[in-house]
Write a protein that holds these residues in place. Structure first.
Motif, PDB file in Angstrom:
ATOM      1  N   TYR A   1       0.839  -1.202   0.000  1.00 47.66           N
ATOM      2  CA  TYR A   1       0.000   0.000   0.000  1.00 47.66           C
ATOM      3  C   TYR A   1       0.874   1.252   0.000  1.00 47.66           C
ATOM      4  O   TYR A   1       0.617   2.204  -0.737  1.00 47.66           O
ATOM      5  N   PHE A   2       1.924   1.271   0.840  1.00 49.73           N
ATOM      6  CA  PHE A   2       2.781   2.446   0.946  1.00 49.73           C
ATOM      7  C   PHE A   2       3.466   2.765  -0.373  1.00 49.73           C
ATOM      8  O   PHE A   2       3.537   3.924  -0.782  1.00 49.73           O
TER       9      PHE A   2
ATOM     10  N   PRO B   1      -2.437  11.023  -2.605  1.00 54.17           N
ATOM     11  CA  PRO B   1      -1.956  12.227  -1.921  1.00 54.17           C
ATOM     12  C   PRO B   1      -1.088  11.872  -0.708  1.00 54.17           C
ATOM     13  O   PRO B   1      -1.220  10.795  -0.129  1.00 54.17           O
ATOM     14  N   GLN B   2      -0.243  12.803  -0.321  1.00 56.43           N
ATOM     15  CA  GLN B   2       0.726  12.541   0.746  1.00 56.43           C
ATOM     16  C   GLN B   2       0.057  12.222   2.076  1.00 56.43           C
ATOM     17  O   GLN B   2       0.580  11.439   2.860  1.00 56.43           O
TER      18      GLN B   2
ATOM     19  N   TYR C   1       0.278   7.858   5.738  1.00 49.42           N
ATOM     20  CA  TYR C   1       0.233   7.450   7.143  1.00 49.42           C
ATOM     21  C   TYR C   1      -0.715   6.278   7.375  1.00 49.42           C
ATOM     22  O   TYR C   1      -0.626   5.606   8.397  1.00 49.42           O
ATOM     23  N   LEU C   2      -1.604   6.041   6.448  1.00 47.03           N
ATOM     24  CA  LEU C   2      -2.524   4.921   6.597  1.00 47.03           C
ATOM     25  C   LEU C   2      -1.800   3.578   6.538  1.00 47.03           C
ATOM     26  O   LEU C   2      -2.309   2.581   7.043  1.00 47.03           O
ATOM     27  N   ALA C   3      -0.612   3.530   5.962  1.00 43.11           N
ATOM     28  CA  ALA C   3       0.170   2.288   5.942  1.00 43.11           C
ATOM     29  C   ALA C   3       0.473   1.832   7.367  1.00 43.11           C
ATOM     30  O   ALA C   3       0.439   0.639   7.671  1.00 43.11           O
ATOM     31  N   ILE C   4       0.733   2.779   8.268  1.00 41.18           N
ATOM     32  CA  ILE C   4       0.986   2.439   9.671  1.00 41.18           C
ATOM     33  C   ILE C   4      -0.283   1.879  10.307  1.00 41.18           C
ATOM     34  O   ILE C   4      -0.236   0.913  11.069  1.00 41.18           O
ATOM     35  N   VAL C   5      -1.420   2.489   9.976  1.00 38.29           N
ATOM     36  CA  VAL C   5      -2.698   2.011  10.505  1.00 38.29           C
ATOM     37  C   VAL C   5      -2.959   0.588  10.022  1.00 38.29           C
ATOM     38  O   VAL C   5      -3.381  -0.278  10.808  1.00 38.29           O
TER      39      VAL C   5
END
Length: 108
Positions: free
Chosen positions: A70-71, A79-80, A84-88
């Motif tokens: 995903y990242f 969008p940038q 952070y959703l990759a961490i989630v």
């Protein structure tokens, strides 16, 4: 009556600016709608994969595959703020993996 249904969806309808009203349908900005959709679909995928990895006795490092995939895709096409959703997704996979393990131990 023409713009009454817009008020039900959260758009004001009284500013006369159709483009602005349409951007905030159901009372959410496009950023929140997109982020929510990503969390719903990809979060469900992360949870399902975490459980599946445990059930099929795969190595724990496999939990990194979906968040990293995903990242990489998010860096190229999203969008940038979605990076952070990759961490989630990593956290969701890890928690579902751990909960599947706990559920199996309790049954035994």
């Amino acid at each position: 009556m023409g713009k009454d249904w817009l008020a039900l969806l959260g758009a004001s309808g009284n500013r006369g600016d159709w483009v602005t009203d349409r951007e905030y349908l159901i009372g959410l900005s496009p950023v929140w709608r997109f982020g929510g959709l990503l969390l719903l679909i990809n979060g469900g995928l992360a949870i399902g994969l975490g459980r599946r990895i445990y059930q099929h006795a795969q190595p724990g490092w496999w939990l990194l595959i979906w968040p990293l995939t995903y990242f990489v895709g998010a860096i190229g096409w999203l969008p940038q703020y979605t990076w952070y959703l990759a961490i989630v997704y990593l956290c969701l996979s890890y928690v579902s993996y751990g909960l599947a393990q706990t559920h199996k131990q309790i049954r035994s």
